[in-house]
Design a protein around this motif. Sequence first.
Motif, PDB file in Angstrom:
ATOM      1  N   GLU A 209       0.849  -1.183   0.000  1.00 36.11           N
ATOM      2  CA  GLU A 209       0.000   0.000   0.000  1.00 36.11           C
ATOM      3  C   GLU A 209       0.891   1.241   0.000  1.00 36.11           C
ATOM      4  OE1 GLU A 209      -2.331   1.672   3.610  1.00 36.11           O
ATOM      5  OE2 GLU A 209      -3.594   0.161   2.642  1.00 36.11           O
ATOM      6  N   LYS A 210       0.773   2.050  -1.032  1.00 36.36           N
ATOM      7  CA  LYS A 210       1.582   3.272  -1.126  1.00 36.36           C
ATOM      8  C   LYS A 210       0.892   4.392  -0.372  1.00 36.36           C
ATOM      9  CE  LYS A 210       3.604   1.814  -5.417  1.00 36.36           C
ATOM     10  NZ  LYS A 210       3.781   2.011  -6.828  1.00 36.36           N
ATOM     11  N   SER A 211       1.694   5.186   0.336  1.00 38.92           N
ATOM     12  CA  SER A 211       1.169   6.297   1.123  1.00 38.92           C
ATOM     13  C   SER A 211       1.996   7.541   0.850  1.00 38.92           C
ATOM     14  CB  SER A 211       1.227   5.952   2.613  1.00 38.92           C
ATOM     15  OG  SER A 211       0.944   7.097   3.385  1.00 38.92           O
ATOM     16  N   ASN A 212       1.335   8.649   0.672  1.00 45.62           N
ATOM     17  CA  ASN A 212       2.026   9.925   0.472  1.00 45.62           C
ATOM     18  C   ASN A 212       1.870  10.838   1.680  1.00 45.62           C
ATOM     19  OD1 ASN A 212       3.082   9.448  -2.103  1.00 45.62           O
ATOM     20  ND2 ASN A 212       1.139   9.963  -3.068  1.00 45.62           N
ATOM     21  N   GLU A 213       1.416  10.294   2.786  1.00 45.27           N
ATOM     22  CA  GLU A 213       1.278  11.089   4.000  1.00 45.27           C
ATOM     23  C   GLU A 213       2.663  11.410   4.534  1.00 45.27           C
ATOM     24  OE1 GLU A 213      -1.248   9.145   6.830  1.00 45.27           O
ATOM     25  OE2 GLU A 213      -2.634   8.514   5.265  1.00 45.27           O
ATOM     26  N   GLY A 214       3.024  12.678   4.535  1.00 40.87           N
ATOM     27  CA  GLY A 214       4.378  13.050   4.947  1.00 40.87           C
ATOM     28  C   GLY A 214       5.361  12.541   3.918  1.00 40.87           C
ATOM     29  N   ARG A 215       6.223  11.632   4.321  1.00 38.34           N
ATOM     30  CA  ARG A 215       7.177  10.997   3.394  1.00 38.34           C
ATOM     31  C   ARG A 215       6.489   9.888   2.622  1.00 38.34           C
ATOM     32  NH1 ARG A 215      12.556   9.305   6.437  1.00 38.34           N
ATOM     33  NH2 ARG A 215      12.659   8.064   4.562  1.00 38.34           N
TER      34      ARG A 215
END
Length: 82
Positions: free
Chosen positions: A58-64
């Motif tokens: 699961e890719k996350s763009n929250e912050g880094r």
Amino acid sequence: RHEFKPNQGNIRRLWDCKAIKEKSPDSVYELASIVGLDLQSVNTDLKVLKSYDLVSLEKSNEGRFRVKPKVSYDTLNIKIPV
């Protein structure tokens, strides 16, 4: 989807699945720390496990930017012909 071959590397990779399920790491880096392997090895393991549909990423763009490994099952049954 590939056929799971019960070699030493793949058996070790199943422990990665267990660590993901039990510890729920927020990143690949955190998983590497949990299982005591370098980041490159864990990335390779995850690529192999994903090819067997044993993990999702699961890719996350929250912050880094992070990639969180996930295991969506509680039990894994494997048949190994002898």
